[in-house]
Design a protein around this motif. Structure first.
Motif, PDB file in Angstrom:
ATOM      1  N   GLU A  50       0.828  -1.213   0.000  1.00 47.40           N
ATOM      2  CA  GLU A  50       0.000   0.000   0.000  1.00 47.40           C
ATOM      3  C   GLU A  50       0.860   1.261   0.000  1.00 47.40           C
ATOM      4  OE1 GLU A  50      -3.899  -1.748   2.389  1.00 47.40           O
ATOM      5  OE2 GLU A  50      -2.256  -0.855   3.526  1.00 47.40           O
ATOM      6  N   ASP A  53       2.332   1.699  -3.466  1.00 43.54           N
ATOM      7  CA  ASP A  53       1.276   2.189  -4.362  1.00 43.54           C
ATOM      8  C   ASP A  53       1.030   3.682  -4.146  1.00 43.54           C
ATOM      9  OD1 ASP A  53       0.968  -0.390  -5.342  1.00 43.54           O
ATOM     10  OD2 ASP A  53      -0.898  -0.779  -4.257  1.00 43.54           O
ATOM     11  N   ALA A  57       1.551   6.771  -6.701  1.00 44.18           N
ATOM     12  CA  ALA A  57       0.403   7.621  -7.027  1.00 44.18           C
ATOM     13  C   ALA A  57       0.715   9.106  -6.935  1.00 44.18           C
ATOM     14  CB  ALA A  57      -0.776   7.281  -6.115  1.00 44.18           C
ATOM     15  N   ALA A  87       5.447  -5.633  -6.320  1.00 43.97           N
ATOM     16  CA  ALA A  87       5.319  -4.182  -6.499  1.00 43.97           C
ATOM     17  C   ALA A  87       5.996  -3.727  -7.783  1.00 43.97           C
ATOM     18  CB  ALA A  87       5.903  -3.446  -5.293  1.00 43.97           C
ATOM     19  N   ARG A  90       3.746  -4.375 -10.647  1.00 48.55           N
ATOM     20  CA  ARG A  90       2.628  -3.420 -10.710  1.00 48.55           C
ATOM     21  C   ARG A  90       3.080  -2.036 -11.162  1.00 48.55           C
ATOM     22  NH1 ARG A  90       1.383  -5.101  -5.714  1.00 48.55           N
ATOM     23  NH2 ARG A  90       1.845  -3.090  -4.799  1.00 48.55           N
ATOM     24  N   HIS A  91       4.335  -1.689 -10.849  1.00 52.47           N
ATOM     25  CA  HIS A  91       4.867  -0.351 -11.161  1.00 52.47           C
ATOM     26  C   HIS A  91       6.210  -0.488 -11.878  1.00 52.47           C
ATOM     27  CE1 HIS A  91       1.814   1.299  -8.477  1.00 52.47           C
ATOM     28  NE2 HIS A  91       2.187   0.427  -7.567  1.00 52.47           N
TER      29      HIS A  91
END
Length: 119
Positions: A50, A53, A57, A87, A90-91
């Protein structure tokens, strides 16, 4: 933007996190331009995924994950690399680096020895 995530185990008692909040404030005082966040393995939020993320963001381009543990145990050797691999998937544009365990740094050990001897 550079993001630093201070990653700790977590506890059921919210007071347990106070020293980590003070550490975050101390880091920010020295690097006010950095995005400095806390993250926890269990019992507390945000989790490490989290926090990564959230850093992505707000536009972080690189993230340094600093394990705030006294020593490198199973969590840091097994759990954290798996979380960071997920992670990164995802990124993919985000550079994520796992820093050495804070408690194993010689300067940290020296500071703790000074506190022990002063007591």
């Amino acid at each position: 933007m550079h993001s630093i995530i201070l990653f700790a185990h977590g506890a059921r008692d919210p007071e347990w996190a106070r020293p980590l909040q003070r550490l975050r404030e101390a880091v920010l005082a020295r690097r006010p331009e950095a995005d400095v966040r806390l993250a926890f393995l269990e019992f507390m939020t945000p989790s490490l995924p989290e926090a990564i993320d959230a850093a992505a963001a707000v536009g972080a381009t690189d993230v340094a994950v600093v394990p705030v543990f006294l020593a490198q145990g199973g969590h840091v050797r097994r759990d954290v690399p798996a979380m960071l691999e997920t992670a990164c998937a995802r990124h993919p544009a985000l550079e994520i680096r796992l820093q050495p365990v804070l408690g194993e740094a010689q300067s940290v050990l020296d500071a703790m020895a000074e506190v022990v001897l002063a007591g």
